[in-house]
Structures are given as structure tokens and as C-alpha cells.
Write a protein that holds these residues in place. Structure first.
Motif, PDB file in Angstrom:
ATOM      1  N   HIS A 163      31.932  46.431  42.536  1.00  0.00           N
ATOM      2  CA  HIS A 163      33.078  45.742  43.146  1.00  0.00           C
ATOM      3  C   HIS A 163      32.625  44.715  44.194  1.00  0.00           C
ATOM      4  O   HIS A 163      31.520  44.227  44.120  1.00  0.00           O
ATOM      5  CB  HIS A 163      34.062  46.776  43.700  1.00  0.00           C
ATOM      6  N   GLU A 221      35.800  51.629  48.319  1.00  0.00           N
ATOM      7  CA  GLU A 221      34.614  51.830  47.479  1.00  0.00           C
ATOM      8  C   GLU A 221      33.595  50.703  47.657  1.00  0.00           C
ATOM      9  O   GLU A 221      32.393  50.939  47.771  1.00  0.00           O
ATOM     10  CB  GLU A 221      35.033  51.943  46.003  1.00  0.00           C
ATOM     11  N   HIS A 280      28.743  53.457  42.343  1.00  0.00           N
ATOM     12  CA  HIS A 280      30.205  53.473  42.464  1.00  0.00           C
ATOM     13  C   HIS A 280      30.671  54.746  43.163  1.00  0.00           C
ATOM     14  O   HIS A 280      29.880  55.653  43.427  1.00  0.00           O
ATOM     15  CB  HIS A 280      30.850  53.397  41.075  1.00  0.00           C
ATOM     16  N   ALA A 281      31.977  54.797  43.432  1.00  0.00           N
ATOM     17  CA  ALA A 281      32.618  56.026  43.900  1.00  0.00           C
ATOM     18  C   ALA A 281      33.894  56.188  43.090  1.00  0.00           C
ATOM     19  O   ALA A 281      34.695  55.260  42.986  1.00  0.00           O
ATOM     20  CB  ALA A 281      32.921  55.951  45.391  1.00  0.00           C
TER      21      ALA A 281
HETATM   22 ZN   LIG Z   1      33.775  51.580  40.882  1.00  0.00          ZN
END
Ligand SMILES: [Zn+2]
Length: 274
Positions: A50, A65, A119-120
Motif C-alpha cells: 500500500h 496498514e 502486509h497486515a
Molecule cells: Zn495489505
């Protein structure tokens, strides 16, 4: 087996022949290729998910995130750069948007040996928790090959050490498929090492490396994984992700997983002079 042929009648030793002077000593053969020391930098591309107008998932208390994965990726970069012979590289080092294909392109530009997207996770149910690791799926590889071939820029690219200027689509397709299958196998090994280490510091969402068609994992020649570090949508895991000590443990686990992968799967010599 049939009968052995009759013994030759000439050259059969009777009394011992007079000693023949030994031939001059021949220089020792160089070691086979596989034993040669591979003396080059290992390059790891780290991809914080992101960024910019895309915040990614947002936790119940507002943790974004895009911010947390950037913080983790930066710390992991510093950690990997302390390893002798290893250099880490970020696909983004600040809060800006990078398209998915551009992330892969950046990794290929630096001839990365690995690609790790960070990522989260998020889910509607706030109870969902634990880390996951993904490699590319075979279906994802098939669609990747089609797209890769459709892209003229990629078509003249170097894949798996073979310079494909081929006009023969079948040859190119076969090479892409072989290269991507090998990529997936390596990614599963890498993912297994990373998952094993994360499991020591946090919960796992799934015990095994999962496979999906994530666009960011589609480089046909770079082992690539996507790590969902935790569920940012889970209040407990959100606060862990925010915690600098827990981030440090995650970074340590990721670095150890990467190191163990390379110890078991040493990179090949470059096919191109740097
Ligand atoms: Zn993500």
C-alpha cells in the motif's frame, strides 16, 4: 548376462613388466562448478504494501496498514544490511503509492534474489488473528505468463537466464512456465522458513504456506512471498503491531527465515557480469 568374451591373448601379464616411468604430474583439476565459492551480494527486495492514497487496512483504533508495514520493512532492511554479503532494497521508502507491477519491476531492476511483500491482514470478524504467508499459485502463474507475454517490454526481457528474443510464442511460453514453476517451489521453501520463525514469536493464522494469485508475486524468476504479519483488524494484534518490541521480534523472525532459506538454497552465480 551372457558369457564374458574370452580373455585377450595379448598384453596378459606373465612376469611383471619392467617399470614404466610415471607420467609427469598433471596440474590438479579445478573444482567442479558446484563447489566454487559464490562470491556475490545477495539482494533482497522488501515491499511494504500500500502507501499514499491507499492506506491498506485500518485497525479499530486507527492504525494504518501502510504505516506499520513501512516501519517493519525499514527495520528489516537495516537488519538484513548488517548481514555480510546481503543487501536489502525497498520498493517504497516513504508514504507514496506504487502500482503493483511497478513493485515487481523495481525488484527485477536490482536483480533481486528474493521478493518479500509485507502486509497486515483484515477481516470483518475482529476475532480473526495470526500471521499468514503466501506464495504464487499455479493458476496465478498461468495468468501471469499470459500477461507477461502480452507485454512487449517484458517479451524482450531475460527470464531464468535465457535471453528471450524468441519470436516463437511456444518456446517463450514453455520457458516462462518452467521458470515460474521453479519460482513457486523456491517461494514455498522460503515461505516455510519464514512461517516457522514467525510462529515462534506470534500466532499463525494457517500452519502452511498458502498459495494465491497475488499480482505482486508474479515475477517469473524471483522467489516471492507475501507475509500477512498479523490481523490489524483484531484489537489485540493491532496493539502488538504498534508495539516497537513486537515489531523487532517480527523483524528478527523474518530475517532469520530469509537467512535460513539462503543457507539451504545458496544463490547461483550471476549469469551476467555486474
Ligand atoms: Zn495489505
Amino acid at each position: 548376462m551372457g558369457k564374458p568374451p574370452s580373455a585377450p591373448t595379448t598384453g596378459t601379464p606373465g612376469p611383471v613388466a619392467p617399470p614404466v616411468p610415471a607420467p609427469p604430474v598433471v596440474a590438479a583439476k579445478p573444482p567442479p562448478m558446484s563447489q566454487e565459492k559464490i562470491d556475490r551480494l545477495i539482494i533482497v527486495a522488501l515491499d511494504p504494501g500500500h502507501g499514499g492514497e491507499d492506506p491498506g487496512a485500518i485497525g479499530p483504533s486507527g492504525l494504518r496498514e501502510k504505516d506499520i508495514v513501512l516501519a517493519i520493512a525499514k527495520r528489516l532492511k537495516d537488519k538484513l544490511n548488517t548481514q555480510p554479503g546481503m543487501r536489502a532494497f525497498l520498493t517504497r521508502d516513504a508514504d507514496f503509492f506504487v502500482p503493483l507491477h511497478e513493485r515487481v519491476r523495481k525488484a527485477r531492476r536490482v536483480q533481486a534474489d528474493l521478493f518479500v511483500s509485507i502486509h497486515a491482514d483484515a477481516f470483518l470478524n475482529p476475532q480473526a488473528r495470526g500471521a499468514s504467508v503466501f506464495a504464487l499459485s499455479q493458476g496465478g502463474a498461468t495468468s501471469a505468463a499470459a500477461r507477461w507475454m502480452a507485454n512487449k517490454e517484458n517479451a524482450s526481457d531475460v527470464i531464468g537466464g535465457v535471453n528471450i528474443k524468441a519470436k516463437d510464442a511456444h518456446v517463450m511460453r514453455a520457458l516462462l512456465d518452467m521458470s515460474t514453476s521453479a519460482q513457486i517451489q523456491d517461494s514455498l521453501k522460503l515461505g516455510g522458513e519464514v512461517l516457522g520463525q514467525i510462529g515462534k514469536v506470534g500466532r499463525l493464522h494457517k500452519r502452511n504456506v498458502e498459495q494465491a494469485g497475488f499480482a505482486v508475486l508474479k515475477a517469473p524468476d524471483i522467489p516471492s512471498i507475501l507475509v500477512e504479519t498479523a490481523f490489524i483488524s483484531n484489537p489485540e494484534e493491532e496493539s502488538k503491531l504498534r508495539d516497537a518490541d513486537y515489531q523487532g521480534e517480527l523483524v528478527e523472525a523474518l530475517a532469520t527465515g530469509i537467512r535460513r532459506y539462503f543457507a539451504k538454497n545458496p544463490p547461483l552465480a550471476r549469469n551476467r557480469q555486474l
